[in-house]
Design a protein around this motif. Structure first.
Motif, PDB file in Angstrom:
ATOM      1  N   PRO A 233      15.629  29.379  59.674  1.00  0.00           N
ATOM      2  CA  PRO A 233      14.571  28.956  60.599  1.00  0.00           C
ATOM      3  C   PRO A 233      13.986  27.590  60.266  1.00  0.00           C
ATOM      4  O   PRO A 233      13.334  26.978  61.107  1.00  0.00           O
ATOM      5  CB  PRO A 233      13.517  30.053  60.463  1.00  0.00           C
ATOM      6  N   THR A 234      14.230  27.082  59.068  1.00  0.00           N
ATOM      7  CA  THR A 234      13.711  25.751  58.718  1.00  0.00           C
ATOM      8  C   THR A 234      14.733  24.651  59.022  1.00  0.00           C
ATOM      9  O   THR A 234      14.408  23.475  58.905  1.00  0.00           O
ATOM     10  CB  THR A 234      13.317  25.685  57.228  1.00  0.00           C
ATOM     11  N   ASN A 235      15.960  25.041  59.404  1.00  0.00           N
ATOM     12  CA  ASN A 235      17.005  24.074  59.741  1.00  0.00           C
ATOM     13  C   ASN A 235      17.974  24.754  60.705  1.00  0.00           C
ATOM     14  O   ASN A 235      19.107  25.060  60.355  1.00  0.00           O
ATOM     15  CB  ASN A 235      17.715  23.593  58.479  1.00  0.00           C
ATOM     16  N   VAL A 236      17.514  24.990  61.936  1.00  0.00           N
ATOM     17  CA  VAL A 236      18.292  25.771  62.891  1.00  0.00           C
ATOM     18  C   VAL A 236      19.614  25.120  63.261  1.00  0.00           C
ATOM     19  O   VAL A 236      20.578  25.804  63.596  1.00  0.00           O
ATOM     20  CB  VAL A 236      17.472  26.078  64.166  1.00  0.00           C
TER      21      VAL A 236
ATOM     22  N   ASP B 260       9.583  22.543  55.032  1.00  0.00           N
ATOM     23  CA  ASP B 260      10.082  23.711  55.762  1.00  0.00           C
ATOM     24  C   ASP B 260       9.319  23.901  57.074  1.00  0.00           C
ATOM     25  O   ASP B 260       9.908  24.191  58.113  1.00  0.00           O
ATOM     26  CB  ASP B 260       9.966  24.973  54.913  1.00  0.00           C
ATOM     27  N   GLU B 261       7.997  23.721  57.013  1.00  0.00           N
ATOM     28  CA  GLU B 261       7.185  23.840  58.231  1.00  0.00           C
ATOM     29  C   GLU B 261       7.598  22.780  59.249  1.00  0.00           C
ATOM     30  O   GLU B 261       7.738  23.059  60.444  1.00  0.00           O
ATOM     31  CB  GLU B 261       5.703  23.700  57.888  1.00  0.00           C
TER      32      GLU B 261
ATOM     33  N   HIS C 113       9.105  23.305  63.117  1.00  0.00           N
ATOM     34  CA  HIS C 113       8.592  22.611  64.310  1.00  0.00           C
ATOM     35  C   HIS C 113       9.684  21.757  64.954  1.00  0.00           C
ATOM     36  O   HIS C 113       9.786  21.696  66.189  1.00  0.00           O
ATOM     37  CB  HIS C 113       7.388  21.738  63.948  1.00  0.00           C
ATOM     38  N   GLN C 114      10.480  21.110  64.148  1.00  0.00           N
ATOM     39  CA  GLN C 114      11.554  20.271  64.676  1.00  0.00           C
ATOM     40  C   GLN C 114      12.578  21.133  65.426  1.00  0.00           C
ATOM     41  O   GLN C 114      13.053  20.749  66.496  1.00  0.00           O
ATOM     42  CB  GLN C 114      12.222  19.509  63.538  1.00  0.00           C
ATOM     43  N   GLY C 115      12.917  22.304  64.883  1.00  0.00           N
ATOM     44  CA  GLY C 115      13.833  23.208  65.567  1.00  0.00           C
ATOM     45  C   GLY C 115      13.253  23.717  66.877  1.00  0.00           C
ATOM     46  O   GLY C 115      13.951  23.794  67.895  1.00  0.00           O
TER      47      GLY C 115
END
Length: 149
Positions: A63-66, A91-92, A96-98
């Motif tokens: 989830p931190t690098n979809v 990671d947060e 948000h980026q994903g």
């Protein structure tokens, strides 16, 4: 199948109306009771690609690098801001980026679907109307399936 329970903040029910020469009405809800239409849609998917069959939905996604990209692809990588961030903050940011990435993709596909529907509505002859819906079906599939991810 309702999606209201997937939102983190309340979403007003109903449609979003956009005035035009003829109104275009947006609704992101797909209620039950459309069995014949869903059956026809499934037949169309079976003749093309079906994300329910072609995508391994059991695949673990970070989830931190979809997107699964190297850290160097991050636009903040190597900046003073990035260097000052703790791993938790990185990671947060990745989450948000994903979310932003999928949001842009989904809204682009929804826009393409509406344009596709408008073209089918406006073309003058039956052959044109039959040739364009394949694009609309593909766009609809891409717009709907990221919701499962």
């Amino acid at each position: 199948m309702t999606s209201y329970d997937l939102y983190t903040s309340p979403v007003p029910e109903g449609t979003w109306n956009v005035p035009m020469a003829g109104d275009a009405r947006f609704s992101w809800e797909y209620h039950d009771g459309r069995d014949r239409l869903l059956s026809l849609y499934q037949k169309g998917k079976d003749k093309q690609w079906d994300a329910g069959k072609r995508i391994d939905w059991d695949l673990e996604v970070d989830p931190t690098n979809v997107a699964g990209l190297p850290e160097e692809f991050n636009p903040l990588f190597g900046s003073d801001i990035w260097d000052k961030m703790s791993q938790d903050r990185r990671d947060e940011f990745g989450r948000h980026q994903g979310s932003w990435l999928f949001s842009q993709f989904l809204h682009g596909e929804q826009g393409a679907l509406n344009v596709s529907a408008r073209i089918v509505q406006s073309v003058p002859d039956l052959d044109s109307k039959f040739s364009h819906p394949d694009h609309g079906r593909g766009t609809a599939r891409r717009a709907l399936h990221p919701v499962r991810a």
